[in-house]
Design a protein around this motif. Structure first.
Motif, PDB file in Angstrom:
ATOM      1  N   ARG A  24       0.841  -1.201   0.000  1.00  0.00           N
ATOM      2  CA  ARG A  24       0.000   0.000   0.000  1.00  0.00           C
ATOM      3  C   ARG A  24       0.873   1.247   0.000  1.00  0.00           C
ATOM      4  N   ASP A  26       0.118   4.839   1.262  1.00  0.00           N
ATOM      5  CA  ASP A  26      -0.882   5.654   1.954  1.00  0.00           C
ATOM      6  C   ASP A  26      -0.196   6.612   2.923  1.00  0.00           C
ATOM      7  N   TYR A  56      -3.001  -0.778  -3.077  1.00  0.00           N
ATOM      8  CA  TYR A  56      -3.852   0.365  -2.705  1.00  0.00           C
ATOM      9  C   TYR A  56      -3.019   1.635  -2.784  1.00  0.00           C
ATOM     10  N   SER A  58      -3.620   5.835  -1.718  1.00  0.00           N
ATOM     11  CA  SER A  58      -4.505   6.873  -1.168  1.00  0.00           C
ATOM     12  C   SER A  58      -4.179   8.208  -1.816  1.00  0.00           C
ATOM     13  N   SER A  59      -4.869   9.250  -1.382  1.00  0.00           N
ATOM     14  CA  SER A  59      -4.572  10.582  -1.895  1.00  0.00           C
ATOM     15  C   SER A  59      -3.144  10.993  -1.540  1.00  0.00           C
ATOM     16  N   LEU A  62      -1.092   9.535  -4.204  1.00  0.00           N
ATOM     17  CA  LEU A  62      -1.220  10.305  -5.445  1.00  0.00           C
ATOM     18  C   LEU A  62      -0.335  11.549  -5.384  1.00  0.00           C
ATOM     19  N   MET A  87      -8.110  -1.800  -8.677  1.00  0.00           N
ATOM     20  CA  MET A  87      -8.536  -0.595  -7.991  1.00  0.00           C
ATOM     21  C   MET A  87      -7.486   0.510  -8.087  1.00  0.00           C
ATOM     22  N   VAL A  88      -6.221   0.159  -8.062  1.00  0.00           N
ATOM     23  CA  VAL A  88      -5.162   1.164  -8.154  1.00  0.00           C
ATOM     24  C   VAL A  88      -5.239   1.873  -9.505  1.00  0.00           C
ATOM     25  N   LYS A  90      -7.869   2.149 -11.379  1.00  0.00           N
ATOM     26  CA  LYS A  90      -9.111   2.928 -11.370  1.00  0.00           C
ATOM     27  C   LYS A  90      -8.909   4.253 -10.625  1.00  0.00           C
ATOM     28  N   ILE A  91      -8.229   4.209  -9.490  1.00  0.00           N
ATOM     29  CA  ILE A  91      -7.972   5.421  -8.713  1.00  0.00           C
ATOM     30  C   ILE A  91      -7.112   6.393  -9.521  1.00  0.00           C
ATOM     31  N   ASP A  94      -9.410   7.752 -12.325  1.00  0.00           N
ATOM     32  CA  ASP A  94     -10.468   8.612 -11.781  1.00  0.00           C
ATOM     33  C   ASP A  94      -9.920   9.947 -11.281  1.00  0.00           C
ATOM     34  N   SER A  95      -8.672   9.952 -10.829  1.00  0.00           N
ATOM     35  CA  SER A  95      -8.064  11.198 -10.343  1.00  0.00           C
ATOM     36  C   SER A  95      -7.339  11.936 -11.460  1.00  0.00           C
TER      37      SER A  95
END
Length: 110
Positions: A24, A26, A56, A58-59, A62, A87-88, A90-91, A94-95
């Motif tokens: 992750r 994060d 994963y 997180s913001s 990013l 999901m990674v 997609k994030i 999406d961002s």
């Protein structure tokens, strides 16, 4: 306590340095990941973050990518990401990270 991520560097035949991060990214480890990436970007002309094993982001993660991209850009270097899945990926999409970063499906696309 910060959660650690596994990191490994591999020099690719085409001049890119592949920096693989596993786990992750994060708030608990974002600064540590950034500092590792910063050192790599400082010494390499072309760096790709291999995200295939990132489960994963997180913001805070990013922000790490944006900071590394901006650093490389200021220094006239290249910074890309490759291998993001599920999901990674997609994030990242999406961002709108693909507007800044070169995002490859795999390291073979470089």
């Amino acid at each position: 306590m910060a959660s650690e991520v596994m990191q490994k560097e591999t020099k690719l035949a085409n001049g890119w340095l592949a920096w693989r991060v596993e786990g992750r990214i994060d708030i608990s480890n974002a600064e540590s990941v950034y500092l590792s990436g910063e050192k790599i970007v400082e010494r390499e002309d072309k760096t790709v973050l291999d995200m295939e094993a990132v489960s994963y982001i997180s913001s805070a993660g990013l922000r790490v990518l944006l900071r590394l991209y901006k650093k490389a850009n200021r220094e006239g270097k290249e910074f890309s990401v490759a291998g993001a899945v599920g999901m990674v990926k997609k994030i990242l999409l999406d961002s709108n990270m693909n507007s800044y970063l070169n995002m490859c499906q795999s390291l073979d696309e470089l």
